[in-house]
Design a protein around this motif. Structure first.
Motif, mmCIF file in Angstrom:
data_model
loop_
_atom_site.group_PDB
_atom_site.id
_atom_site.type_symbol
_atom_site.label_atom_id
_atom_site.label_comp_id
_atom_site.label_asym_id
_atom_site.label_seq_id
_atom_site.Cartn_x
_atom_site.Cartn_y
_atom_site.Cartn_z
ATOM 1 N N PHE A 145 0.617 -1.014 0.332
ATOM 2 C CA PHE A 145 -0.446 0.437 0.228
ATOM 3 C C PHE A 145 1.311 1.147 -0.205
ATOM 4 O O PHE A 145 2.219 1.246 0.378
ATOM 5 C CB PHE A 145 -0.978 -0.015 0.905
ATOM 6 C CG PHE A 145 -2.138 -1.060 1.672
ATOM 7 C CD1 PHE A 145 -3.253 -1.000 0.441
ATOM 8 C CD2 PHE A 145 -1.538 -1.741 2.603
ATOM 9 C CE1 PHE A 145 -3.845 -2.179 0.581
ATOM 10 C CE2 PHE A 145 -2.658 -3.452 1.917
ATOM 11 C CZ PHE A 145 -3.695 -3.172 1.917
ATOM 12 N N ARG A 146 0.609 2.194 -0.618
ATOM 13 C CA ARG A 146 0.898 3.727 -0.911
ATOM 14 C C ARG A 146 0.216 4.379 -1.552
ATOM 15 O O ARG A 146 -0.762 4.968 -1.600
ATOM 16 C CB ARG A 146 1.856 3.460 -2.441
ATOM 17 C CG ARG A 146 2.842 4.636 -2.981
ATOM 18 C CD ARG A 146 4.288 4.259 -3.977
ATOM 19 N NE ARG A 146 4.370 5.647 -4.771
ATOM 20 C CZ ARG A 146 5.924 6.120 -4.241
ATOM 21 N NH1 ARG A 146 6.318 4.921 -3.160
ATOM 22 N NH2 ARG A 146 6.045 7.303 -4.276
ATOM 23 N N PRO A 173 4.193 11.384 8.341
ATOM 24 C CA PRO A 173 3.081 10.854 7.516
ATOM 25 C C PRO A 173 2.384 9.430 8.287
ATOM 26 O O PRO A 173 1.422 8.557 7.739
ATOM 27 C CB PRO A 173 3.555 10.892 5.936
ATOM 28 C CG PRO A 173 4.821 11.029 6.510
ATOM 29 C CD PRO A 173 4.752 11.236 7.466
ATOM 30 N N LEU A 174 3.690 8.466 8.838
ATOM 31 C CA LEU A 174 2.808 7.033 9.560
ATOM 32 C C LEU A 174 1.839 7.492 10.199
ATOM 33 O O LEU A 174 0.677 6.712 10.437
ATOM 34 C CB LEU A 174 4.612 6.043 9.593
ATOM 35 C CG LEU A 174 3.634 5.199 10.678
ATOM 36 C CD1 LEU A 174 3.338 4.367 9.195
ATOM 37 C CD2 LEU A 174 4.999 4.460 10.834
ATOM 38 N N ILE A 175 1.944 7.879 11.233
ATOM 39 C CA ILE A 175 1.403 8.111 12.482
ATOM 40 C C ILE A 175 -0.359 8.787 12.067
ATOM 41 O O ILE A 175 -1.013 8.478 12.722
ATOM 42 C CB ILE A 175 1.569 8.780 13.726
ATOM 43 C CG1 ILE A 175 0.873 7.969 14.675
ATOM 44 C CG2 ILE A 175 1.680 10.113 13.756
ATOM 45 C CD1 ILE A 175 1.386 8.902 16.213
ATOM 46 N N ILE A 213 8.668 7.298 4.708
ATOM 47 C CA ILE A 213 8.920 6.564 5.514
ATOM 48 C C ILE A 213 8.129 4.884 3.969
ATOM 49 O O ILE A 213 7.172 5.151 4.146
ATOM 50 C CB ILE A 213 8.288 6.289 6.916
ATOM 51 C CG1 ILE A 213 8.692 4.880 7.610
ATOM 52 C CG2 ILE A 213 6.186 5.629 6.360
ATOM 53 C CD1 ILE A 213 8.532 5.184 9.247
ATOM 54 N N THR A 214 9.226 4.100 4.848
ATOM 55 C CA THR A 214 8.578 2.733 4.079
ATOM 56 C C THR A 214 8.918 1.447 5.378
ATOM 57 O O THR A 214 9.681 1.631 5.628
ATOM 58 C CB THR A 214 9.765 2.273 2.908
ATOM 59 O OG1 THR A 214 8.579 1.041 2.126
ATOM 60 C CG2 THR A 214 11.319 2.179 3.278
ATOM 61 N N CYS A 229 4.431 5.490 2.902
ATOM 62 C CA CYS A 229 3.032 7.425 3.587
ATOM 63 C C CYS A 229 4.677 7.851 3.017
ATOM 64 O O CYS A 229 5.595 8.327 3.447
ATOM 65 C CB CYS A 229 2.423 6.830 4.022
ATOM 66 S SG CYS A 229 3.451 6.200 6.101
ATOM 67 N N GLY A 230 3.976 9.250 3.136
ATOM 68 C CA GLY A 230 4.985 10.120 2.994
ATOM 69 C C GLY A 230 3.782 11.662 2.781
ATOM 70 O O GLY A 230 3.088 11.873 2.399
#
Length: 335
Positions: A145-146, A173-175, A213-214, A229-230
């Protein structure tokens, strides 16, 4: 008519709720906004009262339901206040900065049989419906997922600069957006995540939060997930973000394509390709969430997600941030 309070409304998602609330059979009986940036417009729109804090609001009125927004760092305190007063509520993700804090909320809410709803809005989406295909879980073999959102400046324009401060927001972006993808993976995979690795970068904007982050997830079943996500998409009014995915589930391979999802599988005469229309504009699902919450409250039925779900998601977020901070070290969970 249900009486509703809007709590800590200095949050960029608030406008996504308002049309649905305006159309619903509700009365907005109070708004709290410690920043003083949103109250005036909401008071004018809903002919209600404004308060400086959630506690001041609850000392004056007792709503039948609250929609909670606000800073991530403040969410556990607000949630505890509402739980203590036995007021049903919906609260924005991530519900706090640490999984331990949200786990305590989950335990408290469970013991009180409290009504809590969290907008993991992919659970209300076409993407969710098409991937599930009528099944409780789809048992991924692998999934990617991106979700790349617009730049950090959009939070400054929305008068929520706290989102760019890791101590207040918990991260980038992750949280913020990645939690939706983690939740989607956790629920649909039907398996527990046992190991996490991650790499991130913050060199683009030089903020305390990550730009991109990946994250790689390993399930007990052997399934593997990748989440990217970013805050690096050059967004405009016409296109605000990139959302793409692909996954294998049993004999089906699914991938996002323009305006929908392609489902590929073997048939009696060879490979079959089916196109399923899907709405990928996630902002639209917040109106569905409002309708879902009001219906669940009226019918006394389960909500789409609660604090237990948020706890599991934040456990993965914490592991990913720890891994990224340590150069991608493998972090094991539930061992």
């Amino acid at each position: 008519m249900t009486t509703v309070a809007l709590i800590d409304t200095a949050h960029w998602h608030v406008p996504l709720y308002l049309d649905a609330l305006e159309k619903a059979d509700v009365q907005i009986v109070g708004v709290s906004d410690p920043t003083g940036t949103t109250c005036q417009s909401l008071v004018q729109r809903f002919h209600t009262r404004c308060f400086a804090t959630c506690e001041e609001l609850l000392n004056e009125v007792r709503p039948e339901l609250a929609f909670v927004f606000g800073r991530h760092v403040d969410m556990p305190q607000t949630a505890n206040l509402l739980l203590d007063r036995d007021i049903p509520f919906a609260i924005e993700k991530p519900c706090g900065l640490r999984a331990a804090d949200v786990r305590r909320l989950a335990e408290k809410a469970f013991s009180k049989r409290a009504f809590v709803a969290i907008p993991f809005i992919f659970r209300l989406s076409d993407t969710w419906r098409i991937i599930r295909n009528g099944q409780v879980s789809v048992k991924f073999d692998h999934a990617s997922f991106r979700f790349i959102a617009g730049p950090p400046s959009r939070y400054e324009r929305a008068s929520t600069p706290w989102m760019l401060n890791r101590e207040v927001s918990g991260g980038g972006p992750l949280i913020n957006v990645g939690v939706h993808l983690i939740d989607l993976f956790l629920v649909l995979s039907g398996s527990e995540v046992v190991a996490v690795t991650a790499f991130s970068t913050s060199h683009i904007n030089n903020l305390s939060i990550e730009d991109f982050i990946t994250v790689t997830l390993q399930c007990a079943s052997g399934a593997v997930g990748i989440i990217e996500c970013g805050y690096t998409f050059p967004s405009s009014a016409q296109q605000q973000r990139e959302f793409t995915f692909s996954l294998r589930a049993g004999d089906r391979f699914l991938r996002s394509v323009e305006k929908g999802i392609e489902v590929i599988h073997d048939g009696p005469a060879g490979v079959v390709r089916e196109f399923k229309p899907a709405e990928f504009e996630t902002d639209l699902y917040y109106s569905d969430f409002v309708e879902h919450v009001l219906a669940a409250l009226q019918e006394n039925s389960p909500t789409c997600a609660d604090f237990r779900d948020a706890t599991g998601v934040l456990e993965v977020v914490e592991a990913a941030y720890k891994s990224a901070a340590e150069g991608g070290r493998l972090i094991r969970l539930h061992v």
